[in-house]
Design a protein around this motif. Structure first.
Motif, short mmCIF file in Angstrom:
data_model
loop_
_atom_site.label_atom_id
_atom_site.label_comp_id
_atom_site.label_asym_id
_atom_site.label_seq_id
_atom_site.Cartn_x
_atom_site.Cartn_y
_atom_site.Cartn_z
N THR A 198 0.73 -1.16 0.03
CA THR A 198 -0.04 -0.05 0.04
C THR A 198 0.99 1.21 -0.09
OG1 THR A 198 -1.74 1.06 1.03
CG2 THR A 198 -0.24 0.04 2.48
N THR A 199 0.13 2.38 -0.39
CA THR A 199 1.12 3.53 -0.26
C THR A 199 0.28 4.41 0.73
OG1 THR A 199 -0.62 4.90 -1.90
CG2 THR A 199 1.42 3.60 -2.62
N PRO A 200 0.68 5.69 1.31
CA PRO A 200 0.17 6.24 2.38
C PRO A 200 -1.25 6.83 2.18
CG PRO A 200 2.29 6.87 2.13
CD PRO A 200 2.20 6.19 1.07
N GLU A 201 -1.75 6.76 0.59
CA GLU A 201 -2.91 7.29 0.14
C GLU A 201 -4.18 6.57 0.91
OE1 GLU A 201 -3.32 8.40 -4.27
OE2 GLU A 201 -1.63 6.88 -4.07
N THR A 233 2.59 4.63 10.85
CA THR A 233 1.25 4.81 10.84
C THR A 233 0.49 4.32 9.92
OG1 THR A 233 2.17 6.70 11.58
CG2 THR A 233 -0.29 6.95 11.08
N VAL A 234 0.81 4.27 8.56
CA VAL A 234 0.05 3.53 7.66
C VAL A 234 -0.23 2.13 8.01
CG1 VAL A 234 -0.05 3.02 5.29
CG2 VAL A 234 0.57 5.21 5.71
N ALA A 235 0.79 1.26 8.01
CA ALA A 235 0.73 0.15 8.63
C ALA A 235 -0.40 -0.32 9.50
CB ALA A 235 2.05 -0.62 8.55
N GLU A 236 0.08 0.65 10.75
CA GLU A 236 -1.15 0.78 11.94
C GLU A 236 -2.26 0.64 11.49
OE1 GLU A 236 2.29 1.62 15.13
OE2 GLU A 236 0.92 3.16 14.74
N SER A 237 -2.80 1.83 10.93
CA SER A 237 -4.19 1.80 10.38
C SER A 237 -4.69 0.68 9.54
CB SER A 237 -4.43 3.12 9.67
OG SER A 237 -3.57 3.62 8.95
N THR A 289 -11.61 -8.61 10.49
CA THR A 289 -11.19 -10.03 9.99
C THR A 289 -10.20 -10.66 10.89
OG1 THR A 289 -8.96 -9.55 9.22
CG2 THR A 289 -10.76 -8.58 7.75
N SER A 290 -10.23 -12.05 10.27
CA SER A 290 -9.05 -12.74 11.27
C SER A 290 -7.85 -12.66 10.76
CB SER A 290 -9.73 -14.19 11.57
OG SER A 290 -9.83 -14.80 10.31
N ALA A 291 -7.53 -11.72 9.87
CA ALA A 291 -6.09 -11.76 9.30
C ALA A 291 -4.93 -11.21 10.41
CB ALA A 291 -6.05 -10.76 8.32
N ARG A 292 -3.83 -11.88 10.13
CA ARG A 292 -2.73 -11.23 11.11
C ARG A 292 -1.68 -10.53 10.16
NH1 ARG A 292 -2.41 -16.67 13.81
NH2 ARG A 292 -1.70 -17.33 11.77
N LEU A 293 -1.56 -9.14 10.23
CA LEU A 293 -0.64 -8.46 9.35
C LEU A 293 0.79 -8.21 9.77
CD1 LEU A 293 -3.41 -7.89 7.88
CD2 LEU A 293 -3.00 -5.32 7.98
N ASN A 294 1.73 -8.71 9.11
CA ASN A 294 3.08 -8.51 9.41
C ASN A 294 3.64 -7.51 8.68
OD1 ASN A 294 3.30 -11.24 11.10
ND2 ASN A 294 2.27 -11.66 9.17
N TYR A 295 3.97 -6.28 9.26
CA TYR A 295 4.40 -5.14 9.00
C TYR A 295 6.28 -5.42 8.65
CZ TYR A 295 6.63 -0.57 8.13
OH TYR A 295 7.04 0.58 7.56
N ILE A 296 6.34 -5.45 7.28
CA ILE A 296 7.89 -5.65 7.22
C ILE A 296 8.78 -4.50 6.77
CG2 ILE A 296 7.52 -8.24 6.89
CD1 ILE A 296 8.02 -7.72 3.83
#
Ligand code: ATP
Ligand code: MG
Length: 276
Positions: free
Chosen positions: A161-164, A202-206, A215-222
């Motif tokens: 994603t981008t910050p948009e 901040t983008v990854a956190e939102s 959802t039941s997804a787990r997001l791993n910000y790399i």
């Protein structure tokens, strides 16, 4: 050979010898940097001596070759029409790095008759498992069924994603569809075109906030890649590997466990999902 026989042959082969890791690169919104990430990731992985294949999964609107300024003599459409064998398709772009073009102006994978599709997938499977350590799949943007299929079958589904706000919302929509429809839980997030690490976080956190709530997804910000205004020049000049871009991506990739292997193989998952 009948399709069910092909399928059982495939599971047998996969059970015996599973050595290729499949990494998909997807996004909800178009133009966020998937193809550039796929190419630069290919460079990074192939530098360590591993053999890497970039597979342009944007069938019919394929553009990896345009980024490189290479016009392949054979692409997937030639294979499907019987004008090429699978080993004629990969184009070598640097040492250990190859790509297969999805062809331009060609109908989508999902529209192929099942027997042709099965044949294509089996050949790709055989070829990848024998020749490559990593297959990086550049998928079409959005919640296209090809994207859902390829991303949900990959060992490592990466979402860009981008910050948009529109890119964040569309990334969330894609994750939601793949999670709800296909039960995929682990996603790996890269924020591209960020100003700095704080903004990217901040983008990854939102995105994570939305995913955790609905959802039941787990997001791993790399990790993230900074916005670079000279990059468009590189794309125009068909020289898609940028040192700064690649180094930031390398840092993100160092947070990935590249040995992730699903219990069930990439190809048998795809065939099952297609109901062949
Ligand atoms: N970090 C960056 N800094 C500046 N520009 C960038 C960056 N990443 C990508 N771009 C710009 O965005 C454009 C789109 O990139 P790219 O084609 O890789 O996106 P994509 O997600 O593959 O697009 P599509 O959805 O159409 O396949 C590029 O031409 C490039 O100019
Ligand atoms: Mg692209």
């Amino acid at each position: 050979m009948k399709t069910d026989q092909q399928l059982s042959l495939l599971s047998l082969r996969e059970g015996r010898d599973l050595k290729t890791t499949y990494i998909s690169i997807s996004s909800g919104k178009g133009g966020v940097g998937k193809t550039l990430v796929a190419i630069n990731l290919g460079e990074i992985l192939s530098e360590s001596g591993k053999r890497v294949l970039i597979f342009d999964g944007d069938l019919g609107l394929s553009n990896v070759h345009l980024m490189y300024g290479i016009s392949p003599s054979k692409d997937l459409s030639d294979f499907i029409r019987g004008f090429a064998t699978i080993d004629e398709l990969p184009v070598e772009v640097s040492k250990n790095l190859f790509f297969i073009s999805g062809g331009s102006g060609f109908q989508s994978l999902a529209d192929l008759p099942k027997t042709q599709l099965t044949n294509l997938l089996l050949k790709l499977h055989e070829f990848a498992e024998e020749n490559f350590h990593y297959v990086i799949i550049d998928t079409p943007p959005g919640i296209h069924k090809t994207t859902v299929l390829l991303a949900s079958s990959a060992n490592i589904p990466i979402v860009i994603t981008t910050p948009e706000p529109t890119a964040i919302m569309d990334a969330y929509a894609l994750i939601k569809v793949i999670n709800k429809q296909e039960g995929v839980r682990d996603f790996y997030v890269i924020v591209n075109k960020a100003d700095n690490s704080a903004e990217a976080r901040t983008v990854a956190e939102s995105l994570e906030l939305l995913a955790v709530r609905y959802t039941s997804a787990r997001l791993n910000y790399i990790g993230y890649v900074r916005y670079r205004k000279n990059l468009i020049r590189r794309v125009i000049d068909q020289s898609p590997v940028d040192r700064g871009f690649k180094e930031e991506l390398r840092e993100a990739v160092s947070n990935l466990n590249l040995d992730v292997r699903a219990r069930e193989g990439f190809w048998s998952k795809i065939l099952k999902k297609l109901g062949v």
